[in-house]
Design an enzyme around this catalytic site. Structure first.
Site, PDB file in Angstrom:
ATOM      1  N   ARG A  20       0.807  -1.220   0.000  1.00 22.31           N
ATOM      2  CA  ARG A  20       0.000   0.000   0.000  1.00 22.31           C
ATOM      3  C   ARG A  20       0.847   1.280   0.000  1.00 22.31           C
ATOM      4  NH1 ARG A  20      -3.662  -2.124   4.901  1.00 22.31           N
ATOM      5  NH2 ARG A  20      -1.863  -3.492   5.104  1.00 22.31           N
ATOM      6  N   THR A  84       1.448 -13.053   8.823  1.00 22.10           N
ATOM      7  CA  THR A  84       2.150 -12.746  10.070  1.00 22.10           C
ATOM      8  C   THR A  84       2.387 -13.999  10.926  1.00 22.10           C
ATOM      9  OG1 THR A  84      -0.014 -12.127  10.981  1.00 22.10           O
ATOM     10  CG2 THR A  84       1.393 -10.330  10.244  1.00 22.10           C
ATOM     11  N   ASP A 108       6.156  -1.997  11.425  1.00 16.62           N
ATOM     12  CA  ASP A 108       5.451  -0.815  10.928  1.00 16.62           C
ATOM     13  C   ASP A 108       4.614  -0.130  12.005  1.00 16.62           C
ATOM     14  OD1 ASP A 108       3.445  -2.690  11.155  1.00 16.62           O
ATOM     15  OD2 ASP A 108       2.554  -2.286   9.197  1.00 16.62           O
ATOM     16  N   GLY A 145      -7.460  -5.308  12.552  1.00 16.39           N
ATOM     17  CA  GLY A 145      -8.210  -6.464  13.015  1.00 16.39           C
ATOM     18  C   GLY A 145      -9.059  -6.044  14.207  1.00 16.39           C
ATOM     19  N   ASN A 175      -7.069  -4.822  17.275  1.00 20.49           N
ATOM     20  CA  ASN A 175      -5.862  -5.565  17.625  1.00 20.49           C
ATOM     21  C   ASN A 175      -4.660  -4.724  17.180  1.00 20.49           C
ATOM     22  OD1 ASN A 175      -3.692  -7.299  17.688  1.00 20.49           O
ATOM     23  ND2 ASN A 175      -4.598  -8.850  16.354  1.00 20.49           N
ATOM     24  N   TYR A 372      34.773  30.868  -1.188  1.00 22.20           N
ATOM     25  CA  TYR A 372      34.760  29.406  -1.203  1.00 22.20           C
ATOM     26  C   TYR A 372      36.011  28.879  -0.521  1.00 22.20           C
ATOM     27  CZ  TYR A 372      35.096  24.579  -2.610  1.00 22.20           C
ATOM     28  OH  TYR A 372      35.230  23.221  -2.572  1.00 22.20           O
TER      29      TYR A 372
HETATM   30  C1  UD1 Z   1      -1.874  -6.741  11.275  1.00 14.38           C
HETATM   31  C2  UD1 Z   1      -2.844  -7.683  12.008  1.00 14.38           C
HETATM   32  C3  UD1 Z   1      -4.098  -6.886  12.404  1.00 14.38           C
HETATM   33  C4  UD1 Z   1      -3.692  -5.698  13.268  1.00 14.38           C
HETATM   34  C5  UD1 Z   1      -2.617  -4.854  12.579  1.00 14.38           C
HETATM   35  C6  UD1 Z   1      -2.076  -3.849  13.568  1.00 14.38           C
HETATM   36  C7  UD1 Z   1      -2.520  -9.889  11.042  1.00 14.38           C
HETATM   37  C8  UD1 Z   1      -3.042 -10.915  10.113  1.00 14.38           C
HETATM   38  N1  UD1 Z   1      -3.217  -8.765  11.134  1.00 14.38           N
HETATM   39  O1  UD1 Z   1      -2.523  -6.307  10.096  1.00 14.38           O
HETATM   40  O2  UD1 Z   1      -4.965  -7.711  13.144  1.00 14.38           O
HETATM   41  O3  UD1 Z   1      -4.836  -4.909  13.552  1.00 14.38           O
HETATM   42  O4  UD1 Z   1      -1.518  -5.660  12.136  1.00 14.38           O
HETATM   43  O5  UD1 Z   1      -1.145  -3.003  12.956  1.00 14.38           O
HETATM   44  O6  UD1 Z   1      -1.537 -10.121  11.720  1.00 14.38           O
HETATM   45  N2  UD1 Z   1       4.837  -9.276   7.844  1.00 14.38           N
HETATM   46  C9  UD1 Z   1       5.837 -10.205   7.668  1.00 14.38           C
HETATM   47  N3  UD1 Z   1       5.568 -11.307   6.916  1.00 14.38           N
HETATM   48  C10 UD1 Z   1       4.350 -11.547   6.364  1.00 14.38           C
HETATM   49  C11 UD1 Z   1       3.338 -10.574   6.556  1.00 14.38           C
HETATM   50  C12 UD1 Z   1       3.604  -9.470   7.307  1.00 14.38           C
HETATM   51  O7  UD1 Z   1       6.950 -10.036   8.147  1.00 14.38           O
HETATM   52  O8  UD1 Z   1       4.201 -12.583   5.712  1.00 14.38           O
HETATM   53  C13 UD1 Z   1       5.127  -8.090   8.651  1.00 14.38           C
HETATM   54  C14 UD1 Z   1       5.004  -6.787   7.892  1.00 14.38           C
HETATM   55  O9  UD1 Z   1       6.231  -6.416   7.311  1.00 14.38           O
HETATM   56  C15 UD1 Z   1       4.572  -5.818   8.971  1.00 14.38           C
HETATM   57  C16 UD1 Z   1       3.834  -6.687   9.974  1.00 14.38           C
HETATM   58  O10 UD1 Z   1       4.206  -8.020   9.696  1.00 14.38           O
HETATM   59  O11 UD1 Z   1       5.683  -5.226   9.606  1.00 14.38           O
HETATM   60  C17 UD1 Z   1       2.313  -6.533   9.882  1.00 14.38           C
HETATM   61  O12 UD1 Z   1       1.904  -6.887   8.578  1.00 14.38           O
HETATM   62  P1  UD1 Z   1       0.782  -6.076   7.798  1.00 14.38           P
HETATM   63  O13 UD1 Z   1       0.601  -6.697   6.473  1.00 14.38           O
HETATM   64  O14 UD1 Z   1       1.080  -4.632   7.864  1.00 14.38           O
HETATM   65  O15 UD1 Z   1      -0.479  -6.423   8.703  1.00 14.38           O
HETATM   66  P2  UD1 Z   1      -1.795  -5.562   8.857  1.00 14.38           P
HETATM   67  O16 UD1 Z   1      -2.671  -5.752   7.688  1.00 14.38           O
HETATM   68  O17 UD1 Z   1      -1.463  -4.186   9.245  1.00 14.38           O
HETATM   69 CA    CA Z   2       0.351  -2.997   9.253  1.00 10.11          CA
END
Ligand code: UD1
Ligand code: CA
Length: 468
Positions: A20, A84, A108, A145, A175, A372
């Site tokens: 995004r 995650t 993040d 979430g 969450n 300079y």
């Molecule tokens: C996630 C949570 C959501 C919560 C939110 C809070 C999940 C499924 N959802 O959503 O419930 O409200 O964070 O900010 O966990 N990442 C990895 N590997 C992966 C996927 C993600 O390392 O395969 C890392 C990303 O780089 C990031 C973090 O995990 O730093 C969160 O991933 P992101 O895709 O931003 O999750 P959200 O959709 O924000």
């Molecule tokens: Ca996120």
């Protein structure tokens, strides 16, 4: 259970691309307050003195690891970003010899406070839960979430927005993506997580339902200030967080005795320090590892990166400076440009339209106008006249200029490097100096000066006739 004897581990999730953000840079490398996004949460986690820290990397893994300059973390590569839950599972082997609690953080979510994490850990341990989630209540919970609660207010699950029903989407408790989990529960639960959801991902929050099914104790801690758990998924959120962080940093320095005339337009990076009774004007950027001493004045529109400034320095309007040292009592600007590598002694004056690069300048020396100074060493109490140029570059190599103490360099002087001027040298105005000058000598270019009377009138007449 004695809370002090349980080990703490940390897993930081930083493998995602951050689709995004629409960027070729991995999301966690986008700068916030002058440092990469993920380094904020990592730094906060380190302050809890964990026994082991693992960072899950994937997108731009090499660049992400390079952004951290210490070697006290384990880097774990998640080849494919399957969610995650999968990301955390990648750290299983790294924690095979570990028996305490693991704090899971998102790369993040940068502004989470150490006290909030400490409070979570305390609740987790005192209540002997296997899992503690951080939650927050938001006016606009979109994108996060949602926390599902039962009739007695107990947590019964966490549902991703994409999988939520319309009724669940109206829930405002979210969450925060930050967890404390007993390691014995964590990896066993993750092994049971499935990807049968809208995103076909292995969701970490699914361990809530798994824990409940096993009748394990699950706790939640609600963060008081929702700002600190905000995640960054878009450029707009990045800008919002930058603003929140700036307010936090500015407040810290004002509390510490620094006057900010216009905090709204004062940008101070996380790594900066400022001494008390320093007064900072509008539109000032203090970046990187800049250090400003006490009782300094920065008039405004300054852009200072990695600059070390002593006490009582006056940085006048519109100064750009990088990687330089400025000793106490110096006056810089207005409109001066200090490129990297300068070391300016006490009470040095660098005036308007002066550019300096890799210049070492001794105490009390002045270069006040249109000059300079590149690749040079200048002694103490020397005066550099207006329009002096160190000719340091012949198109192939850079050469140094050395100027002694108490030297008078006349206006419009060109110093052709490599060259050395001894102490007490006097350079006549409009001199091109091409040879070394011994101490105490006068150097000038002999030239015959002529005056032709009536020349202008004759010239104009001639031009007029030619144009007829
Ligand atoms: C996630 C949570 C959501 C919560 C939110 C809070 C999940 C499924 N959802 O959503 O419930 O409200 O964070 O900010 O966990 N990442 C990895 N590997 C992966 C996927 C993600 O390392 O395969 C890392 C990303 O780089 C990031 C973090 O995990 O730093 C969160 O991933 P992101 O895709 O931003 O999750 P959200 O959709 O924000
Ligand atoms: Ca996120």
């Amino acid at each position: 259970m004695n809370p002090n004897v349980t080990d703490l581990g940390v897993i930081l999730l930083a493998a995602g691309q951050g689709t995004r953000m629409k960027s070729s840079l991995p999301k966690v490398l986008h700068p916030l307050g002058g440092k990469s996004l993920f380094l904020h949460a990592l730094g906060t986690a380190q302050r809890l003195e964990p026994k082991k820290v693992a960072v899950i990397i994937g997108h731009g893994a090499g660049a992400v690891a390079d952004a951290y300059d210490r070697n006290d973390v384990v880097w774990i590569t998640q080849e494919k970003q399957l969610g995650t839950g999968h990301a955390v599972l990648c750290a299983k082997d790294a924690f095979s010899d570990f028996s305490g609690d693991i704090l899971i953080l998102s790369g993040d979510v940068p502004l989470i406070k150490e006290q909030t994490l400490a409070a979570m850990i305390k609740t987790h341990r005192e209540s002997q839960a296997v899992l503690t989630l951080l939650t927050a209540c938001l006016e606009t919970p979109g994108g996060y979430g949602r926390i599902l609660r039962g009739v007695d207010g107990e947590i019964i699950g966490s549902v991703e927005e994409k999988d939520a029903t319309e009724a669940q989407k109206r829930i405002r408790e979210i969450n925060a993506g930050i967890y404390v989990v007993a390691v014995r529960f964590l990896f066993a639960a993750l092994a049971a997580v499935k990807n049968d959801n809208r995103q076909k991902e292995y969701y970490l929050p699914d361990i809530v339902a798994i824990g409940l099914a096993q009748r394990e104790k699950i706790e939640t801690v609600r963060v008081a200030d929702p700002c600190e758990m905000r995640g960054i998924n878009t450029r707009e959120e990045l800008a919002l967080m930058e603003k929140i962080l700036q307010e936090r940093i500015n407040r810290k320095w004002m509390d510490g005795g620094v006057t900010l005339k216009d905090p709204q337009t004062t940008y101070i990076d996380d790594g900066v320090t400022i001494g008390k009774d320093t007064v900072i004007g509008p539109n000032t950027h203090l970046l990187g590892d800049t250090v400003v001493g006490e009782r300094c004045r920065i008039d405004g529109s300054a852009y200072l990166t990695d600059v070390k400034i002593g006490d009582e320095v006056h940085v006048k309007f519109a100064v750009v400076a990088a990687s330089s040292r400025i000793e106490s009592g110096a006056i810089i600007g207005p409109f001066a440009h200090l490129r990297p590598g300068n070391s300016l002694g006490r009470n040095v004056h660098i005036g308007n339209f002066v550019e300096a690069k890799a210049a070492t300048i001794g105490e009390g020396t002045k270069a006040n106008h249109l000059t300079y100074l590149g690749d040079c060493t200048i002694g103490q109490g020397t005066n550099i006249g207006a329009g002096t140029i160190t000719c340091n570059y012949d198109g192939f190599k850079k050469y140094r200029t050395t100027i002694g103490d108490r030297v008078q360099v006349g206006s419009d002087t060109t110093l052709v490097a490599p060259i050395s001027l001894g102490d007490d040298v006097y350079v006549a105005t409009a001199t091109t100096v091409r040879q070394d000058v011994p101490p105490g000598a006068l150097v000038f270019n002999p030239r015959e000066e002529r005056v032709r009377e009536g020349w202008t009138e004759r010239k104009r007449k001639k031009m007029k006739e030619n144009n007829k």
